[in-house]
Design a protein around this motif. Structure first.
Motif, PDB file in Angstrom:
ATOM      1  N   ILE A  12       0.946  -1.393  -0.064  1.00 47.51           N
ATOM      2  CA  ILE A  12      -0.113  -0.100   0.099  1.00 47.51           C
ATOM      3  C   ILE A  12       0.906   1.172  -0.059  1.00 47.51           C
ATOM      4  N   ARG A  13       0.489   2.167  -0.752  1.00 45.89           N
ATOM      5  CA  ARG A  13       1.401   3.447  -0.761  1.00 45.89           C
ATOM      6  C   ARG A  13       0.170   4.802  -0.919  1.00 45.89           C
ATOM      7  N   ARG A  14       0.411   5.479   0.122  1.00 48.01           N
ATOM      8  CA  ARG A  14      -0.344   6.752   0.007  1.00 48.01           C
ATOM      9  C   ARG A  14       0.384   8.196  -0.275  1.00 48.01           C
ATOM     10  N   LEU A  15       0.157   8.838  -1.119  1.00 41.12           N
ATOM     11  CA  LEU A  15       1.148   9.798  -1.965  1.00 41.12           C
ATOM     12  C   LEU A  15       0.801  11.131  -1.055  1.00 41.12           C
ATOM     13  N   THR A  16       1.993  11.871  -1.073  1.00 36.96           N
ATOM     14  CA  THR A  16       2.088  13.174  -0.069  1.00 36.96           C
ATOM     15  C   THR A  16       2.739  14.221  -1.324  1.00 36.96           C
ATOM     16  N   VAL A  29      -4.049   9.396  -5.324  1.00 36.27           N
ATOM     17  CA  VAL A  29      -4.021   9.559  -4.054  1.00 36.27           C
ATOM     18  C   VAL A  29      -3.285   8.727  -3.532  1.00 36.27           C
ATOM     19  N   SER A  30      -3.633   7.385  -3.619  1.00 41.35           N
ATOM     20  CA  SER A  30      -3.047   6.000  -3.087  1.00 41.35           C
ATOM     21  C   SER A  30      -3.175   4.828  -4.031  1.00 41.35           C
ATOM     22  N   GLY A  32      -2.983   0.224  -3.809  1.00 34.52           N
ATOM     23  CA  GLY A  32      -2.460  -1.106  -3.150  1.00 34.52           C
ATOM     24  C   GLY A  32      -3.085  -2.036  -3.856  1.00 34.52           C
ATOM     25  N   CYS A 140      -1.571   0.998 -11.228  1.00 34.91           N
ATOM     26  CA  CYS A 140      -1.312   0.898  -9.755  1.00 34.91           C
ATOM     27  C   CYS A 140       0.149   0.503  -9.484  1.00 34.91           C
ATOM     28  N   VAL A 143       2.223   3.762  -9.194  1.00 30.94           N
ATOM     29  CA  VAL A 143       1.908   4.260  -8.047  1.00 30.94           C
ATOM     30  C   VAL A 143       2.832   3.806  -6.885  1.00 30.94           C
ATOM     31  N   LEU A 144       2.676   2.492  -6.771  1.00 33.84           N
ATOM     32  CA  LEU A 144       3.518   1.561  -5.682  1.00 33.84           C
ATOM     33  C   LEU A 144       4.993   1.655  -5.928  1.00 33.84           C
TER      34      LEU A 144
END
Length: 288
Positions: A12-16, A29-30, A32, A140, A143-144
């Motif tokens: 899982i990855r949540r972007l900042t 935004v995220s 997983g 996906c 992003v990960l």
């Protein structure tokens, strides 16, 4: 690309991301890839805050369940779920069940606009061809695994996912065009030009030179919605544009869009969009 995501494993990855001076309107935004087994897992679309966003979730193994506005769905391998929040839906893992899936969470008004088109065209559960699932999986995985993702890269991933869903829903064939009878085209043109004016059904029937009952039947058959619903949709679309493009008060916008006052506009807007007008303005500008 799906095989590469499966090889990558659960993650899982949540972007900042820093706020951009030139905001993008379709953003990841995220993301997983998860497995749920013999545990409590349930998401309620009415209890995830007021900020609008979109969830794309593709089942790879096992099975989940979805209640979407009262309609029940089984989420089996190969099926992709699309839901937006806030909305009356819930998806969950049944007691003792097993569900494996990958997902993306997106925001931005363009992502939500595309989602509404897809939901209107296909509903909340679609079965995509293998190449389109690969495109979702690639978005996906990017992003990960992407190092130091920029807002542009996050937007590329989001658009890749949305265009895969778009292609799976609408394909490459143009929508067939059914000519609208001249009398009804005249009514539609009048509605677009006079959204702030009198658009009662009886008045529109007079413009079409039809009886009220015949006009309602003819309009609904040709446009796929009743005259009053068509008018409300067009008015709310203009309300949205004015909320986002101006700093006008809700009362002033009501006067330009045919609502009796700001309170009636706010009630109608909340009922259709799930948010009060000013909350809609604030969340869209923040996410955009």
């Amino acid at each position: 690309m799906l095989s590469q995501l499966l090889q990558h494993g659960h993650d899982i990855r949540r972007l900042t991301l820093s706020r951009s001076a030139a905001p993008l309107h379709c953003m990841a935004v995220s993301a997983g890839y998860e497995q749920r087994m013999n545990e409590v897992y349930s998401w309620d679309g009415t209890k995830r805050g007021s900020a609008p966003f979109l969830v794309i979730q593709h089942t790879t193994f096992g099975e989940g369940r979805l209640d979407y506005g009262g309609a029940q769905y089984r989420l089996s391998p190969g099926q992709t779920m699309i839901v937006t929040t806030p909305h009356a839906h819930r998806y969950w893992l049944e007691r003792g069940g097993h569900w494996e899936y990958f997902w993306l969470l997106l925001n931005g008004r363009e992502a939500l606009r595309l989602a509404r088109e897809i939901l209107d065209g296909a509903g909340p559960v679609v079965t995509l061809e293998a190449d389109l699932v690969d495109r979702l999986a690639a978005a996906c995985l990017s992003v990960l695994t992407g190092a130091e993702l920029t807002p542009g890269a996050a937007s590329v991933a989001a658009y890749s996912a949305m265009t895969a869903l778009h292609d799976g829903t609408f394909g490459t064939k143009p929508a067939p065009e059914t000519p609208v009878p001249a009398a009804l085209a005249r009514v539609v043109a009048h509605i677009e030009a006079h959204l702030a004016g009198n658009l009662q059904v009886g008045h529109l029937a007079d413009i079409a030179e039809m009886s009220r009952a015949h006009f309602v039947r003819s309009f609904s058959a040709a446009m796929g919605t009743s005259p009053s619903e068509f008018v409300m949709t067009r008015r709310l679309e203009r309300v949205e544009r004015l909320l986002l493009a101006t700093e006008m008060t809700v009362g002033d916008i009501a006067g330009l869009t045919g609502f009796a006052d700001g309170n009636y506009l706010a009630k109608s807007f909340r009922r259709q969009r799930g948010l009060a007008p000013l909350a809609f303005r604030a969340t869209r500008l923040e996410s955009g």
